[in-house]
Write a protein that holds these residues in place. Sequence first.
Motif, short mmCIF file in Angstrom:
data_model
loop_
_atom_site.label_atom_id
_atom_site.label_comp_id
_atom_site.label_asym_id
_atom_site.label_seq_id
_atom_site.Cartn_x
_atom_site.Cartn_y
_atom_site.Cartn_z
N THR A 1 0.92 -1.39 -0.03
CA THR A 1 0.39 0.74 -0.20
C THR A 1 1.00 1.20 -0.10
OG1 THR A 1 -1.73 -0.77 1.30
CG2 THR A 1 -1.81 1.27 1.02
N LEU A 2 0.46 2.47 -0.85
CA LEU A 2 1.21 3.39 -0.94
C LEU A 2 0.44 4.27 -1.12
CD1 LEU A 2 4.36 4.73 -1.26
CD2 LEU A 2 4.04 4.67 -3.79
N ILE A 3 0.66 6.13 -0.79
CA ILE A 3 -0.30 6.57 -0.49
C ILE A 3 0.51 8.15 -1.16
CG2 ILE A 3 -1.76 6.51 1.47
CD1 ILE A 3 -0.67 8.39 2.55
N LYS A 4 0.40 8.52 -1.64
CA LYS A 4 1.31 9.93 -2.74
C LYS A 4 0.27 11.34 -2.68
CE LYS A 4 3.91 7.54 -6.37
NZ LYS A 4 3.87 7.99 -8.24
N LEU A 5 0.80 12.59 -1.78
CA LEU A 5 0.20 13.79 -1.86
C LEU A 5 1.32 14.79 -2.65
CD1 LEU A 5 0.11 13.87 2.25
CD2 LEU A 5 -1.57 13.04 0.64
N TRP A 6 0.54 15.15 -3.74
CA TRP A 6 1.11 15.84 -4.38
C TRP A 6 0.29 17.80 -4.05
CZ3 TRP A 6 -0.43 12.16 -6.20
CH2 TRP A 6 0.47 11.52 -7.07
N ILE A 7 2.20 18.62 -3.10
CA ILE A 7 1.84 19.55 -2.04
C ILE A 7 2.65 20.91 -2.79
CG2 ILE A 7 2.34 20.37 0.39
CD1 ILE A 7 2.66 17.52 0.99
N SER A 8 1.50 21.59 -3.27
CA SER A 8 2.08 23.24 -3.72
C SER A 8 3.10 23.73 -2.85
CB SER A 8 0.64 23.49 -4.20
OG SER A 8 1.57 25.28 -4.72
N PRO A 9 3.92 24.04 -3.20
CA PRO A 9 5.09 24.98 -2.56
C PRO A 9 4.62 26.62 -2.21
CG PRO A 9 6.06 25.15 -4.38
CD PRO A 9 4.59 23.65 -4.86
N GLY A 10 3.59 26.45 -3.38
CA GLY A 10 3.11 28.60 -2.98
C GLY A 10 2.28 28.25 -1.87
N ASP A 11 1.57 28.02 -1.49
CA ASP A 11 1.32 27.86 -0.21
C ASP A 11 0.43 26.15 0.42
OD1 ASP A 11 -0.85 26.49 -1.37
OD2 ASP A 11 -2.16 27.86 -2.59
N TRP A 12 1.20 25.45 0.19
CA TRP A 12 1.85 24.21 0.86
C TRP A 12 0.41 23.51 1.81
CZ3 TRP A 12 6.51 23.24 0.71
CH2 TRP A 12 7.56 24.10 0.54
N THR A 13 -0.89 23.38 0.54
CA THR A 13 -1.09 22.81 0.58
C THR A 13 -1.81 21.50 -0.38
OG1 THR A 13 -2.67 23.81 -1.64
CG2 THR A 13 -3.48 24.85 0.25
N ILE A 14 -2.76 21.00 -0.30
CA ILE A 14 -2.35 19.40 -0.95
C ILE A 14 -3.02 19.71 -1.93
CG2 ILE A 14 -3.89 16.64 -0.90
CD1 ILE A 14 -2.36 17.16 2.59
N GLN A 15 -2.98 19.19 -2.80
CA GLN A 15 -3.75 19.54 -4.08
C GLN A 15 -3.74 18.18 -4.52
OE1 GLN A 15 -3.74 22.76 -5.55
NE2 GLN A 15 -3.01 23.48 -3.98
N GLN A 16 -3.49 16.72 -4.46
CA GLN A 16 -4.10 15.58 -5.25
C GLN A 16 -3.65 14.71 -3.69
OE1 GLN A 16 -4.52 14.38 -9.10
NE2 GLN A 16 -2.80 12.82 -8.58
#
Length: 231
Positions: free
Chosen positions: A150-165
């Motif tokens: 099992t693997l989870i991935k997070l896409w995090i924007s350094p612009g505001d550090w929010t999770i995008q995906q």
Amino acid sequence: MFLCSILPAKRPKPISKSLCLILSLFLLSGAATGVAAITAHEIVENAINVYEDVDNYTAVVETYETDSMEASPSIFESQPPITAFNLFFRKPDEHAVEPIVDSRQGIFRVEPISALGNLRDKELNLEARETLRGKNCYVVACASPDEPGTLIKLWISPGDWTIQQFTLIVESLPLATTQFRYPPGGNKRLRFLPTETRSLFPLSKKVLINRITDYRVNTNLPSDVFKNNER
């Protein structure tokens, strides 16, 4: 067309060894600063800090079913939700729901605060930089030590550090991908809480959209709200 000028050659003045050394050190120092690495844990910690002031919240969630992650927001007006519920959250990882509309449909959601908090003490890997919906994101991966494969991935924007995906992968097969959409500007606490989540289930090709409204933050929720916790 390129215009070129031919200048008379001049004998260059010799550069001292000490000046060469200073220049070399300056260039090396500049290069090191330009490629300063950030770790996966630092990225996640930056994202956690976004929600530092949020201890708990309540919200109203309405779920809609469609066949596209890019479905128009008009879906909220053109069809009724398949389910609706009040959502209660309290740090670090307590959730509860209260149905508003009776429904046999299950509930699927990902709270960004919980997702981040659960990764804090896990082994993380920084995989790449990817552009997602116009934002250049860090991709952070975490393999579950309790659930092999099992693997989870997070896409995090350094612009505001929010999770995008957020993507859940089991045995190399993506089972669910959730994208988060946030309101522009406004209250510091509220603009980092998603107003929509869009989840794709590749096996069924089903898409569920959660519209999240009526956030109330830090209202001192009583403990009995979470007696029947739903994780």
